[in-house]
Design a protein around this motif. Structure first.
Motif, PDB file in Angstrom:
ATOM      1  N   ASP A  29     -16.043  22.855  19.537  1.00 36.00           N
ATOM      2  CA  ASP A  29     -16.934  21.707  19.366  1.00 36.00           C
ATOM      3  C   ASP A  29     -17.121  21.335  17.901  1.00 36.00           C
ATOM      4  O   ASP A  29     -18.255  21.260  17.408  1.00 36.00           O
ATOM      5  CB  ASP A  29     -18.288  21.987  20.052  1.00 36.00           C
ATOM      6  N   ASP A  68     -12.729  20.901  22.312  1.00 35.75           N
ATOM      7  CA  ASP A  68     -13.519  19.789  21.769  1.00 35.75           C
ATOM      8  C   ASP A  68     -13.267  19.620  20.263  1.00 35.75           C
ATOM      9  O   ASP A  68     -13.851  20.309  19.425  1.00 35.75           O
ATOM     10  CB  ASP A  68     -15.019  19.938  22.078  1.00 35.75           C
ATOM     11  N   ASN A  74     -13.364  19.000  27.199  1.00 31.99           N
ATOM     12  CA  ASN A  74     -13.584  17.730  27.893  1.00 31.99           C
ATOM     13  C   ASN A  74     -13.408  16.530  26.964  1.00 31.99           C
ATOM     14  O   ASN A  74     -13.039  15.441  27.412  1.00 31.99           O
ATOM     15  CB  ASN A  74     -14.969  17.704  28.544  1.00 31.99           C
ATOM     16  N   HIS A  75     -13.653  16.714  25.659  1.00 29.81           N
ATOM     17  CA  HIS A  75     -13.488  15.583  24.739  1.00 29.81           C
ATOM     18  C   HIS A  75     -12.026  15.209  24.507  1.00 29.81           C
ATOM     19  O   HIS A  75     -11.744  14.213  23.845  1.00 29.81           O
ATOM     20  CB  HIS A  75     -14.192  15.864  23.410  1.00 29.81           C
ATOM     21  N   HIS A 109     -12.677  26.357  27.302  1.00 29.16           N
ATOM     22  CA  HIS A 109     -13.769  25.587  26.702  1.00 29.16           C
ATOM     23  C   HIS A 109     -15.119  25.780  27.401  1.00 29.16           C
ATOM     24  O   HIS A 109     -16.131  26.040  26.772  1.00 29.16           O
ATOM     25  CB  HIS A 109     -13.385  24.106  26.673  1.00 29.16           C
ATOM     26  N   HIS A 162     -18.444  24.501  24.446  1.00 28.64           N
ATOM     27  CA  HIS A 162     -19.035  23.398  25.218  1.00 28.64           C
ATOM     28  C   HIS A 162     -20.529  23.265  24.950  1.00 28.64           C
ATOM     29  O   HIS A 162     -21.009  22.157  24.738  1.00 28.64           O
ATOM     30  CB  HIS A 162     -18.755  23.570  26.713  1.00 28.64           C
TER      31      HIS A 162
HETATM   32 FE   LIG Z   1     -17.345  20.156  25.728  1.00 30.75          FE
END
Ligand SMILES: [Fe+2]
Length: 451
Positions: free
Chosen positions: A136, A165, A200-201, A282, A342
């Motif tokens: 992240d 991320d 997810n990004h 992640h 995350h």
């Molecule tokens: Fe994330």
């Protein structure tokens, strides 16, 4: 709608104007970063040019450029509205002497990069492997970057594990943000191998910016899942995102699960050489953040339990109410340590399995002295535009230590039996705010007993 369309067009024009004024549409190499293969005599270097080149190569040597290797060039078309094109180059430096310091530069007759340094991977497994671990980290508010740069260039760690991320997001503004982020991390990633997993990004256009910009070894060949040996460790990287972005196909989670089991079987056969197995993905199996009921308080956390099968008939077919759960698989094959991110925070868990805390039962007062369950650590506080995530005030049963300071984790796998973790607070100027010594005299599933 019209206003939004005009503003998007303005943003695009602004981005392209910046590109032109900074000379980005040139064959000059940029975004240089390293990655390992499973051969310690090799190191892969990946970089970008904004226009194509007629050749692509890396020059390297111990103190002068007495060796050269040709690479490959790939045209990458981002999925955004501009269908922007960059050129991704990869080359393998081979014949390296393990543990030797090298200098290198990349490019072509149309332009060369700066000169960078790296140390070739040491051979064998009997050496302390030192990692920086975090997730992240973004283009804006990437607070850990200067600390990581200083440590990487000082030789304080051997490798980065970036637990998903990146950039926020690599595809944003027709992937100009991805380019900018990869330039920001070049002072780290051009000096030590930068190993990754998707978050997810990275999901836009089926994770294409992630899949193409990094060069990870083996697995699916696109960095979604892979493994490598490094010192006393077998490192496994896998995608938690296959469990959530089912529009891109559910079979990916099945292939990955099959690969994970085969890889764990091989790693256990080689356990005498590489005693530690450490995995990263992640999304967390365990956490205690108040803003994330999907993962922290959900008894059906998809990575942990797998997919609920949903009917008694299907349950009879599969022999379980869930399929593709990673926690049980990792327990069966004795995975020692699992990193997640995350959550924009740091959390160290007590040894835990199936939501049951299982601290060490040895006479030592260290809960991580041969614990009968795996250890999970969440390290997602490297810094991004979304800020930090809050905690459930009282924590959850597995919460051992929590901090929402910005920062990153240091891990030293000293030998077959001892592993040290430290959490560095960037907010506190680099101070270590948490540390443990994790001891395992015996590795493998027979070391676990937490049911
Ligand atoms: Fe994330």
């Amino acid at each position: 709608m019209l206003v939004r369309a005009i503003s998007q067009r303005l943003l695009l024009l602004l981005g392209l104007a910046i590109s032109l004024t900074t000379g980005q549409l040139s064959p000059q190499p940029e975004q240089v970063h390293l990655s390992v293969t499973n051969d310690p005599t090799q190191m892969v270097v990946t970089w970008v040019t904004q226009s194509p080149t007629n050749s692509t190569s890396v020059d390297y040597g111990t103190n002068r450029f007495d060796r050269s290797a040709s690479g490959v060039q790939e045209k990458f078309v981002d999925g955004g509205s501009a269908k922007r094109v960059i050129y991704i180059h990869r080359a393998v430096m081979s014949g390296l002497r393990p543990g030797q310091r090298y200098v290198y530069r990349v490019g072509s007759e149309l332009g060369w990069s700066d000169v960078f340094l790296f140390t070739a991977t040491k051979s064998g497994s009997d050496w302390p492997a030192r990692f920086a671990v975090y997730g992240d980290m973004g283009n804006t508010n990437g607070k850990s970057i200067p600390f990581l740069q200083k440590e990487a260039q000082s030789g304080d760690f051997d490798m980065v594990l970036h637990v998903g991320d990146f950039a926020y997001n690599m595809d944003t503004n027709n992937a100009l943000v991805g380019d900018e982020f990869m330039r920001q991390v070049e002072p780290i990633a051009a000096y030590v191998p930068y190993m990754t997993c998707p978050g997810n990004h990275e999901s836009a256009y089926n994770f294409s910016n992630y899949r193409r910009r990094f060069s990870m070894p083996g697995g699916d060949g696109e960095g979604s899942f892979f493994s490598f040996d490094y010192g006393p460790v077998h490192v496994i990287s896998f995608s938690s995102e296959f469990y959530y972005y089912l529009d891109y196909g559910w079979k990916q989670a099945v292939y990955q699960f099959q690969w994970l089991e085969e890889d764990l079987q091989r790693a256990n056969q080689n356990r005498a050489n590489r005693p530690w197995i450490i995995a990263m993905a992640h999304r967390p199996m365990y956490c205690s953040n108040s803003d994330d009921p999907q993962h922290c308080t959900n008894a059906d956390n998809l990575i942990r339990t797998g997919f609920p099968v949903g009917s008694k008939q299907r349950s009879r077919i599969f022999g379980s109410d869930y399929i593709l759960g990673v926690e049980q698989l990792f327990y069966r094959y004795g995975v020692d340590l699992i990193f997640g991110a995350h959550e924009h925070s740091y959390e160290r868990m007590w040894p835990v399995y199936n939501q049951k805390v299982c601290n060490s039962t040895t006479s030592s007062d260290n809960p991580y002295d041969n614990p009968p369950a795996p250890v999970h650590v969440i390290t997602g506080s490297a810094g991004c535009v979304e800020g930090e995530d809050p905690f459930i005030p009282a924590g959850l049963p597995w919460s051992a230590f929590r901090s929402d300071d910005y920062g990153y984790t240091r891990m030293t796998v000293a030998n077959a039996t001892h592993l040290m973790l430290e959490q560095v607070s960037v907010d506190k100027g680099g101070q270590v705010i948490d540390s443990i010594v994790y001891v395992r005299n015996k590795h493998g599933s027979s070391a676990f007993n937490c049911v």
